[in-house]
Design an enzyme around this catalytic site. Structure first.
Site, mmCIF file in Angstrom:
data_model
loop_
_atom_site.group_PDB
_atom_site.id
_atom_site.type_symbol
_atom_site.label_atom_id
_atom_site.label_comp_id
_atom_site.label_asym_id
_atom_site.label_seq_id
_atom_site.Cartn_x
_atom_site.Cartn_y
_atom_site.Cartn_z
ATOM 1 N N SER A 282 69.921 -61.198 27.375
ATOM 2 C CA SER A 282 69.050 -62.180 26.711
ATOM 3 C C SER A 282 67.615 -61.724 26.900
ATOM 4 O O SER A 282 67.339 -60.845 27.705
ATOM 5 C CB SER A 282 69.205 -63.556 27.360
ATOM 6 O OG SER A 282 68.450 -63.628 28.563
ATOM 7 N N ASP A 283 66.676 -62.306 26.167
ATOM 8 C CA ASP A 283 65.287 -62.044 26.509
ATOM 9 C C ASP A 283 64.909 -62.983 27.667
ATOM 10 O O ASP A 283 65.672 -63.873 28.040
ATOM 11 C CB ASP A 283 64.352 -62.196 25.299
ATOM 12 C CG ASP A 283 63.047 -61.419 25.518
ATOM 13 O OD1 ASP A 283 62.769 -61.016 26.663
ATOM 14 O OD2 ASP A 283 62.290 -61.212 24.545
ATOM 15 N N TRP A 284 63.746 -62.778 28.198
ATOM 16 C CA TRP A 284 63.290 -63.478 29.408
ATOM 17 C C TRP A 284 63.337 -65.006 29.212
ATOM 18 O O TRP A 284 62.560 -65.567 28.446
ATOM 19 C CB TRP A 284 61.869 -63.035 29.707
ATOM 20 C CG TRP A 284 61.221 -63.635 30.909
ATOM 21 C CD1 TRP A 284 60.877 -64.949 31.078
ATOM 22 C CD2 TRP A 284 60.822 -62.956 32.095
ATOM 23 N NE1 TRP A 284 60.289 -65.124 32.295
ATOM 24 C CE2 TRP A 284 60.242 -63.919 32.943
ATOM 25 C CE3 TRP A 284 60.899 -61.625 32.542
ATOM 26 C CZ2 TRP A 284 59.728 -63.594 34.203
ATOM 27 C CZ3 TRP A 284 60.389 -61.310 33.786
ATOM 28 C CH2 TRP A 284 59.821 -62.283 34.606
ATOM 29 N N GLY A 285 64.292 -65.629 29.876
ATOM 30 C CA GLY A 285 64.385 -67.087 29.800
ATOM 31 C C GLY A 285 64.822 -67.613 28.443
ATOM 32 O O GLY A 285 64.759 -68.826 28.194
#
Ligand code: NOJ
Length: 753
Positions: A282-285
């Protein structure tokens, strides 16, 4: 069986059995893992030192440490340097029950400690070999510092210069973007992933992040299947075809569904149709952010949706590690989802050689030898020169004379050693770039003087990096700059964006020269018209006034560690510029998004610039065309294109044609030209762009020399995602163009039947 066939069969058997052993190893390990340990592999934490995003839970380092020791972490990001990586790997390998090694990810966007030109600049070189070398050497420098996975290449197609992240990609064209994506994947991953000098790559951001509405970062994306398949997806597909090991999804929602949970993209297309067998992070958060998107009601549901959507690893949301067990118990997800994700992650770890030696990438000796080595310096300088684009050169003010001149270097960026490093250079030493002033000082024949004109200030926004910014309140340096300009033969003005003015979270609503730089430029021009404007930037800027009033303009981007040398060598003519713009430069923000491969519309006007009536697709107060089009760039020499020849005016499906021109160097310098080949499909089952790049060649010619340059037209190049949602070529007329940029007009037709 003949020998070739025998060798072929042997290779297939060996590959299959190697694959089997790899799969068997993965299965064997999986069978020993507890559910918690499996979930742990899907969990990624940021390290303890650098941040590249907001820390969601206050970054509780104690929890991270305990989780590492208990096998509840599969990967770390932003841990770097042999000492740090070894220390963290040791916890995972020695303390956790199964000792599964971590994979260490890092944003190697344009280099590690040695900073290469920003990716958009490198794309302007159109030199795939140089781009591949840049990725490969960056991988080497990072790999010996403990990194074994990069969150690059960013392959988002970008049409809107307001978006700060255009600096990270290859610009607006899906064809050029696909070739560059493949070159970068080859560079990072090499032929042998288990070598201590290669690392796994990650294509990002899947998908359509580059289409954030109004160029505002993290914003909504709403595009149809036509644009998705014909424009956005090709570079991702090229990365898969090049054997990329991982993907990263994106922050945006796409047509109502956050990309992180998009099963059509991640499961049906990527892992299904395209046969991608690596893993998706996933991307950050971005898993947690699905709550803010208004798509998941809480963190738990966000976890459920992203697992179902095909996200295998959770970057910094801490949702998988906290919620997946309960989701499994409640039968919201099933164990096959988890097993599939874990197998994908373990497989890449095996391929990287981490199970043979978890410290393979931790060699202090190599780290010392390779960091900042001469090999890196030379390759860096080479690609930096190639990335520079000459936008204007009236009265042949360039190249500059090497002797007997008084040269005034003016502008806030002229002596700045930080801005040329650009954004995304976490491992770089601050102020380590060669400044333009230093580049000029290495030539001894002229008298060089310097004035800032507009000052720089130090700031620390958001508590992250220390930034040198262009001040917007103090004009006191302008008088000194004017005084200097009066005394010199030539003024070299170095203006533009400071290094962190583009990049993530750095959208801009105005694309003019920031602060008082425009005023500085105009005032200097009043006293000395012999100006070379060097523009440093991470995105296309609006340069209308300069293009009318300044005799020479050089687009120098953020060129990295060797910036000043590259710029000086180009300005003095030791390198004849050969770069071409990978993104259109607009005349006004109101034109955005602007890109050469647009559709015709039902009311195109004559040549797109007929201002004669009202009822056609145009602005009442601005032209439609960009100031500088995609593919544009000059040389110190001149090139003449002969009329285009086509080998036939009919092409059968499966057949091919030859399109050619003769290129002559009519100027006084040896030079390189990127000859560009475009095709238009003027009517089809779904509307097609007015022109699409289908090939290019870099040709070097001596003065007076002529060469034939030819391109093969094949059915493959004519295929597109059509109204039947098929990738096919449709019979009918096509136009062919060969020229020096995307504004080329002369064309020849052929029929596909
Ligand atoms: C967020 C960015 O969108 C992504 O490109 C990057 O790789 C991660 N942060 C990690 O730094």
């Amino acid at each position: 069986m003949n020998t070739t066939r025998f060798v072929f069969c042997l290779l297939i058997t060996l590959t299959t059995s190697a694959q089997q052993t790899l799969d068997q190893k993965v299965e064997a390990l999986l069978s020993k893992m507890t559910l918690q340990e499996k979930i742990g592999q899907m969990n990624q934490y940021n390290g303890f030192w650098n941040f590249t995003g907001p820390s969601p839970d206050g970054g509780d380092q104690k929890i991270k440490y305990d989780h590492l020791a208990n096998g509840l972490v599969g990967s770390m990001l932003n841990v770097r340097g042999v000492k740090e990586v070894r220390a963290v790997q040791k916890i995972a390998v020695e303390k956790s029950r199964l000792g599964i090694p971590l994979i260490f990810g890092f944003d190697l966007i344009h280099g590690y400690q040695s900073v290469f030109p920003i990716p958009l600049a490198e794309a302007a070189s159109w030199d795939l070999e140089a781009i591949q070398r840049s990725a490969s050497l960056s991988a080497k420098e990072a790999a010996v510092a403990g990194i074994n996975w990069t969150f690059a290449p960013m392959v988002d197609v970008t049409r809107d210069a307001r978006w700060g992240r255009v600096m990270e990609g290859a610009g607006e064209d899906p064809y050029l973007g696909s070739l560059i994506a493949a070159a970068r994947v080859d560079g990072f991953q090499g032929d042998d992933l288990a070598s201590p000098f290669t690392i796994a790559a990650s294509a990002k951001h899947f998908a359509a992040y580059g289409f954030a509405e109004a160029g505002r970062d993290y914003n909504t994306v709403d595009i149809g299947l036509n644009t998705l398949h014909n424009i956005v997806l090709p570079p991702f597909k090229a990365a898969v075809d090049a054997g990329i090991k991982t993907f990263m999804n994106s922050f945006n929602d796409l047509n109502g569904i956050p990309a992180t949970a998009d099963a059509y993209l991640q499961r049906d297309l990527l892992k299904g149709e395209w046969g991608f067998d690596g893993f998706v992070v996933s991307d950050w958060g971005s898993i947690r952010e699905m709550v803010d998107h208004g798509y998941a009601k809480d963190r738990k549901q966000a976890g459920e949706m992203s697992v179902l959507g095909g996200s295998d690893m959770d970057m910094e949301s801490s949702i998988y590690v906290n919620e997946l067990e309960a989701l499994l118990e409640e039968k919201k997800i099933n164990i096959a989802h988890i097993d599939d994700a874990v197998k994908r992650i373990l497989k890449v770890k095996f391929e990287l050689g981490l199970f043979d030696d978890p410290y393979l990438y931790c060699n202090e000796e190599l780290e010392k030898q390779i960091t900042g080595s001469q090999e890196l310096v030379q390759a860096n300088l080479d690609v930096a020169k190639k990335s520079i684009v000459l936008l204007k050169n009236e009265n042949t003010i360039l190249p500059l004379k090497k002797e007997g001149q008084k040269i005034g270097l003016i502008g806030p960026l002229a002596a700045d050693k930080n801005s040329p490093l650009g954004n995304w250079r976490i491992a770089a030493v601050n102020n380590s770039a060669v400044s333009v002033l230093e580049g000029f000082q290495s030539y001894k024949g002229n008298k060089i003087s310097h004035a800032q004109g507009v000052k720089l200030v130090n700031k620390v926004p958001d508590g992250f990096h220390e930034e040198v910014q262009i001040n917007t309140t103090d004009k006191t340096g302008i008088e000194e700059a004017i005084a200097l300009a009066k005394e010199v033969d030539v003024v070299v003005m170095v203006l533009g964006e400071y290094g962190f003015q583009s990049g993530e979270g750095r959208s801009r609503a105005f694309l003019n020269l920031p602060g008082f730089q425009q005023e500085l430029l105009e005032k200097v021009a009043e006293v000395n018209p012999n100006i070379v404007l060097v523009v440093m930037n991470g995105r296309p800027l609006i340069l209308n006034w300069a293009s009318e009033n300044i005799p020479a303009i050089v687009e120098a981007w953020h060129l990295g560690s060797q910036s000043g040398h590259a710029i000086a060598q180009v300005l003095y003519g030791d390198y004849n510029p050969s770069g071409k713009l990978p993104m259109s430069f607009p005349r006004s923000v109101g034109q955005l998004p602007i890109y050469y491969n647009h559709k015709s519309t039902g009311r195109p006007g004559a040549d797109g610039e007929d201002m004669g009536s009202v009822f056609w697709s145009h602005y009442g107060d601005e032209k439609n065309s960009p100031l500088y089009p995609f593919g544009y760039g000059l040389s110190y020499t001149q090139f003449e294109y002969s009329p285009l020849q086509l080998s036939d005016d009919i092409m059968d499906k499966g057949g091919s044609l030859k399109a050619s021109i003769k290129l002559k160097n009519t100027g006084k310098f040896k030079g390189k030209e990127v000859v560009q080949f475009y095709i238009q499909d003027p009517y089809a089952s779904a509307t097609r762009p007015v022109k699409e790049l289908k090939g290019f060649q870099m040709v070097e010619l001596n003065p007076g020399e002529t060469k034939e340059v030819s391109f093969r037209i094949t059915e493959e190049q004519l295929k597109f995602y059509n109204a039947r949602q098929k990738w096919e070529a449709e019979s009918g007329t096509f136009y062919v163009f060969i020229g020096s940029n995307s504004a080329v007009k002369e064309k020849k037709a052929f029929e596909l039947r």
